[in-house]
Design an enzyme around this catalytic site. Structure first.
Site, short mmCIF file in Angstrom:
data_model
loop_
_atom_site.label_atom_id
_atom_site.label_comp_id
_atom_site.label_asym_id
_atom_site.label_seq_id
_atom_site.Cartn_x
_atom_site.Cartn_y
_atom_site.Cartn_z
N ARG A 116 0.80 -1.23 0.00
CA ARG A 116 0.00 0.00 0.00
C ARG A 116 0.84 1.28 0.00
NH1 ARG A 116 -3.81 -1.18 4.87
NH2 ARG A 116 -2.33 -2.88 5.25
N GLY A 125 9.12 -3.24 12.00
CA GLY A 125 9.81 -2.19 11.26
C GLY A 125 8.90 -1.06 10.84
N ASN A 165 -4.91 -5.94 19.55
CA ASN A 165 -3.52 -6.36 19.64
C ASN A 165 -2.67 -5.39 18.83
OD1 ASN A 165 -1.14 -7.92 19.79
ND2 ASN A 165 -1.69 -9.02 17.92
C1 UD1 Z 1 -0.94 -8.11 12.89
C2 UD1 Z 1 -1.51 -8.96 14.01
C3 UD1 Z 1 -2.78 -8.31 14.54
C4 UD1 Z 1 -2.49 -6.89 15.00
C5 UD1 Z 1 -1.82 -6.10 13.89
C6 UD1 Z 1 -1.34 -4.77 14.43
C7 UD1 Z 1 -0.93 -11.25 13.42
C8 UD1 Z 1 -1.42 -12.52 12.85
N1 UD1 Z 1 -1.82 -10.27 13.49
O1 UD1 Z 1 -1.89 -8.11 11.84
O2 UD1 Z 1 -3.31 -9.06 15.61
O3 UD1 Z 1 -3.68 -6.27 15.41
O4 UD1 Z 1 -0.67 -6.81 13.38
O5 UD1 Z 1 -0.87 -3.98 13.40
O6 UD1 Z 1 0.21 -11.16 13.81
N2 UD1 Z 1 5.47 -9.71 8.47
C9 UD1 Z 1 6.61 -10.42 8.13
N3 UD1 Z 1 6.48 -11.66 7.59
C10 UD1 Z 1 5.27 -12.24 7.39
C11 UD1 Z 1 4.12 -11.52 7.73
C12 UD1 Z 1 4.25 -10.26 8.27
O7 UD1 Z 1 7.73 -9.93 8.29
O8 UD1 Z 1 5.25 -13.39 6.91
C13 UD1 Z 1 5.61 -8.38 9.04
C14 UD1 Z 1 5.05 -7.32 8.11
O9 UD1 Z 1 6.08 -6.77 7.31
C15 UD1 Z 1 4.47 -6.31 9.05
C16 UD1 Z 1 4.18 -7.08 10.32
O10 UD1 Z 1 4.87 -8.31 10.22
O11 UD1 Z 1 5.41 -5.33 9.39
C17 UD1 Z 1 2.70 -7.32 10.54
O12 UD1 Z 1 2.20 -8.07 9.48
P1 UD1 Z 1 0.78 -7.78 8.85
O13 UD1 Z 1 0.53 -8.77 7.78
O14 UD1 Z 1 0.66 -6.36 8.53
O15 UD1 Z 1 -0.16 -8.15 10.09
P2 UD1 Z 1 -1.59 -7.62 10.33
O16 UD1 Z 1 -2.53 -8.38 9.46
O17 UD1 Z 1 -1.64 -6.17 10.27
CA CA Z 2 -0.21 -4.31 9.37
#
Ligand code: UD1
Ligand code: CA
Length: 458
Positions: free
Chosen positions: A15, A104, A169
């Protein structure tokens, strides 16, 4: 217990619509990742960085930014979820450590909140939560009748009833490494996204009888993630407001804290005044009583007591003494030094020069590669011709010299102490102390009764 911070930064950041990895987008002039690494350092933690999309670009930034201590890198080739991401770093974390999970793209998380999280986790598992008016998109905190945390349900997997929960969370979590490793190994991907959710460790901990502590973020804003440029701009303003308030509490008066832009480090004394629209970059040191006018840009600048910069100046790599007056519309750059009481006026550019005490260049001049003494008067339109097309040369001007308007000083050239250059001169040879130099077209012809050219009739 030694703390290890695992920083997740593997996501694509779709995004943002950007060629740059999301975590390299800046807040306050520094990549978001630099802020998060700073937060890890404030916890005295060993940092582990989980990279995926744009890993090469993030790694080259890390190599270039000598300031931060290098984190250990774990590469998550495929983004299978937040639990999977944390798992990539865990082999490098000793079992007896405490793990804090950071993101990050959550750049403003404060030391107070993280310290509270760190201490809450020693008994088992701790989460940072906040209560939002609009919790949509976030994982919801599930509690039992005794208000004990029993799990987290993601938005996509939540029932209508669960979606009504407003405690969410933030993603920030801490636990002893041995427990976290055990729980993460059990996480499955049977959910709406087909991902390994880090949030599932909560229910796994509860199943083991571990109590889950929650820590309320000191303010909701500091745990906001950045997913797009609108949120990035919001994070920027939050950061600036925090820095503006810090500066004001330390004795700096800001004309408007909402129009303050710090992209580096500001070291300011008391009774410093900064008008609207000023950009502070690099390391800027302002002594007591300094005033900075509206819309000026200062990068790596040091100003002595009571010095004043008027509006619309661009100053870079300047070290100025006390009681100087600069601008409006002045440009100074590249290793320039002013002694006390120097006055540089509008449309004057000074580059790589030393200017002595009480010397004045009030208007329209270019001074480059010059050593200028004290009490020199530089008239309007004076130019040091420092560049011969191949090399730069030095102009030296002695104390008390007077450089008449529209003079060209063709470097290398020296003008002696108290020498006087007549207006409109082109000086190519050295001028002795106390001498007058004049170099103009010899005759002034005057034609009386001169008829001006007339417009041709159409
Ligand atoms: C996550 C949380 C959610 C919380 C929210 C807060 C989980 C399953 N859910 O959701 O409960 O309310 O954050 O913002 O954790 N990332 C990786 N590798 C991956 C997946 C994600 O490095 O395989 C990193 C992303 O770059 C990002 C962060 O982890 O910075 C969060 O991932 P994202 O997919 O945005 O999680 P949310 O769906 O927002
Ligand atoms: Ca997120």
């Amino acid at each position: 217990m030694k703390t290890h911070a695992i920083i997740l930064a593997a996501g694509r950041g779709t995004r943002m619509n950007s060629a740059l990895p999301k975590v390299l987008h800046t807040v306050g002039g520094r990549p978001m990742l630099a802020h998060v690494l700073g937060a890890a350092a404030a916890l005295d933690a060993d940092a582990h960085l989980v990279l995926g999309h744009g890993a090469d670009l993030v790694q080259s930034w890390l190599t270039l930014s000598a300031a931060t201590t290098m984190p250990k890198i774990a590469v998550q080739a495929e983004q299978l979820g937040t639990a999977h991401a944390v798992q990539q770093a865990l082999p490098e974390v000793p079992d007896d450590a405490l793990v804090v999970v950071l993101y990050g793209d959550v750049p403003l998380v404060g030391a107070g909140t993280l310290a509270a999280l760190q201490s809450a986790a020693s008994s088992g598992l701790a989460l940072v939560t906040v209560t939002l008016d609009d919790p949509s998109g976030y994982g919801r905190i599930q509690r039992d009748a005794e208000s004990r945390v029993i799990g987290i349900v993601e938005q996509k997997d939540a029932s209508a009833e669960q979606r009504a929960i407003r405690e969410i969370n933030t993603g920030l979590l801490a636990a002893p490494a041995a427990s976290l490793k055990r729980w993460i190994a059990q996480v499955q991907n049977h959910n709406a996204s087909g991902e390994y959710y880090l949030t599932d460790v909560v229910a796994l901990a509860v199943a083991e009888g571990v109590s889950v502590q929650t820590v309320l973020a000191v303010n909701a804003a500091e745990v906001e993630g950045v997913n797009d440029r609108v949120q990035l701009a919001r994070a920027e303003r939050l950061f600036q407001l925090r820095e503006a308030e810090r500066a004001m509490r330390a004795g700096v008066q800001l004309a408007d804290p909402a129009r303050f832009d710090l992209r580096g480090e500001l070291l300011a004394g008391r009774d410093v005044f900064i008008d609207v629209g000023v950009i502070i970059e690099g390391r800027v040191e302002l002594a007591d009583g300094v005033r900075i006018g509206a819309y000026s840009h200062l990068k790596n600048v040091k100003l002595g007591l009571r010095s004043e910069v008027l509006s619309h100046c661009v100053l870079e790599n300047l070290d100025a003494g006390a009681d100087c007056r600069i601008g409006p519309f002045a440009r100074v750059r590249m290793d320039t030094q002013f002694a006390d009481e120097v006055h540089i006026g509008n449309f004057v550019e000074i580059k790589k020069s030393r200017i002595g005490r009480a010397t004045k260049a009030g208007h329209l001049a270019y001074i480059g590669d010059a050593l200028v003494g004290a009490d020199v008067n530089i008239g309007a339109g004076v130019i040091t011709c420092n560049y011969d097309g191949a090399n730069k040369h030095v102009t030296t001007i002695g104390d008390g010299a007077f450089i008449g308007t529209d003079t060209q000083l063709v470097a290398p050239v020296t003008v002696g102490d108290r020498a006087f250059i007549a207006a409109g001169s082109t000086i190519t040879r050295n001028v002795a102390d106390d001498a007058l130099a004049i170099c103009r077209a010899r005759d002034q012809r005057t034609i009386t009764g001169w008829k001006r050219p007339q417009k041709k009739p159409k």
